[in-house]
Scaffold this active site. Structure first.
Site: not given
Length: 505
Positions: A270, A275, A282, A293, A352, A354, A356
């Protein structure tokens, strides 16, 4: 601005049987001696009286570290540490980190360090000391415009390893450099490691290590039907997101160099470069460090580079999902229905979640080559942090026969994981009335398991698969031998899993 890639590698290694001579020890800036509690410094060690006095200063306990100076031309720093007789690899790395920290605090410009660990199973303790020196001597990227009064010292150039005639120096260095590559990439600011910058870094690494690189941009991904990835990238200001595919093929196996050959292992990461949380924005504290991230992609990449450096006989691929999760008028929203590359329709619940989404299409594309094992890495869920803290990472697999290998790799590498269950009934929490599957549950409890169940849907049943939820990617105060908040966790674990463990798929 900071460089995209680290400017230098890990210290070279010179293995020497027996104890150092007075001359060789006097030429070292520091000497690290790690002993099991109950043992004493060897009587044949130069400056034995000083070592003995240091040892007899007080009763020794595991984790204790003591320092003195040996005098001589370089006034060699002597650092003595103690571990349990049956210390785990994690415990060895932790105490080795204390020794390295003390040595480099006393001798910040150290160029040559000697390490000793007399007694049984000395090689494991010696490797921990080397790894600690390599981690503590590594400087994370900086963009300060003014030169500091005390500039960062040169990195340690050489580690002399005493007591063994030979060590696996190539692996030791590849592991340390891989860990530090993860740390460097993860620490880069998001305006340096944006998608274009990451692509340039990948191209440089591919040339340097003889890797094949193919980039799937948004146009190519649209043709492939990768709607889950493209939903996440849709909110980006620039159209430069994509999925990178890198391949390493051993020269010793000509058949593995065929582009259609089946990889022994495929590593998936990933790479969310920043993010914001997207439409479900967030709050400040949760968003502040979201440039990290992308740590999962760095682990997959650095592990592939390490295999190449070691000239491993494993044919390996890496697939990296590289995008931001941004807020904007085109960003994806809750209740959208998205179609992934394998045809699965997804009901979006929370923007959020995202990671997956981006991984779903990446796993599907990576699985087309039918790898013998697929391992993905992601800083995926806060639920895994709540379950384990940042001291361990979560592990999931679609093959119960791999569970023992996962636990053993975590134990033996010192990068600990906990194997979580993956029962079918958890799918009931992410059922959708309007699509094939919901992206996540409305409530966050058990989200690490729900996320793994979601990802499993994009892995063919015939492909052995492991998912690592990297709750240990960052930890305030560092972890084990790594002193910085960004830990580089994952490369040691991966190499142990692939090279040391007997896996039953």
């Amino acid at each position: 601005m900071p460089s995209l890639l680290p400017e230098s590698g890990s210290p070279s290694i010179r293995a020497l049987p027996g104890l150092p001579s007075a001359r060789s020890l006097g030429a070292a800036d520091a000497c690290l001696l790690l002993l099991p509690v109950g043992d004493a410094p060897p009587s044949g060690l130069p400056s034995a009286g000083r070592w003995t006095a240091l040892h007899q200063r007080d009763k020794a306990h595991p984790g204790d570290v003591r320092v003195t100076a040996l005098g001589g031309a370089r006034d060699t720093a002597a650092v003595l540490g103690y571990c349990k007789a049956d210390a785990t690899p994690f415990e060895l790395l932790t105490v080795a980190g204390k020794l390295a920290q003390q040595a480099l605090a006393l001798r910040p410009a150290a160029r040559r360090i000697a390490v000793l660990a007399p007694g049984k199973d000395c090689e494991q303790r010696l490797e921990a000391l080397y790894a600690a020196v390599a981690a503590h001597g590594f400087h994370l990227p900086s963009a300060k415009s003014r030169k500091p009064k005390d500039p960062p010292p040169h990195r340690v150039a050489e580690v002399e390893v005493y007591g063994v005639a030979q060590v696996d120096a190539t692996r030791w260095r590849a592991t340390a450099e891989g860990t530090n590559l993860v740390r460097h990439l993860t620490a880069l600011p998001p305006n340096t490691l944006d998608a274009a910058g990451y692509r340039r870094a990948l191209a440089r690494l591919a040339r340097r290590h003889g890797l094949r690189l193919r980039w799937y941009g948004e146009a190519a991904l649209k043709r492939l039907g990768a709607g889950a990835f493209l939903a996440v990238s849709r909110g980006n200001a620039s159209r430069d997101a994509g999925i990178a595919h890198l391949s390493y093929a051993p020269r010793s196996r000509p058949a593995a160099r065929n582009k259609t050959a089946r990889p022994d292992v495929t590593l998936v990461g990933k790479g969310i470069l920043f993010d914001t949380g997207g439409t479900n924005l967030k709050p400040h504290r949760s968003m502040l460090d979201m440039h990290t991230d992308m740590a999962g992609s760095a682990v997959a990449l650095a592990s592939l580079v390490a295999l190449s450096t070691m000239k491993s006989r494993l044919a390996a691929d890496a697939w990296l999902a590289i995008t931001e999760n941004s807020i904007g008028p085109k960003a994806y929203r809750p209740q959208e229905i998205i179609r992934a590359a394998n045809g699965t329709t997804i009901q979006v619940i929370h923007s959020d979640a995202e990671g997956r989404m981006a991984l779903a299409d990446t796993l599907h594309l990576a699985a087309q080559a039918k790898p013998k094992l697929m391992v993905d890495f992601a800083t995926l869920t806060g639920a895994c942090v709540y379950a384990l803290t940042e001291r361990m990472s979560g592990a999931f697999t679609n093959r119960e026969s791999l569970a023992a290998a996962l636990n053993a790799a975590g134990r033996d590498s010192g990068e600990r994981v906990w194997h979580f269950p993956l029962p079918d009934d958890f799918d009931g929490d992410i059922e959708s009335t309007v699509a094939d599957i919901a992206q996540c549950a409305v409530e966050g409890k058990g989200d690490h398991i729900h996320a793994a169940r979601f990802l499993k849907r994009f892995v063919p049943d015939g492909t052995p698969w492991v998912h690592i939820d990297l709750s240990s990617a960052t930890r305030r105060g560092g972890l084990a031998h790594v002193p910085t908040e960004i830990t580089g966790f994952g490369v040691r674990f991966t190499l142990s899993l692939l090279l040391d463990q007997e896996r039953h798929a």
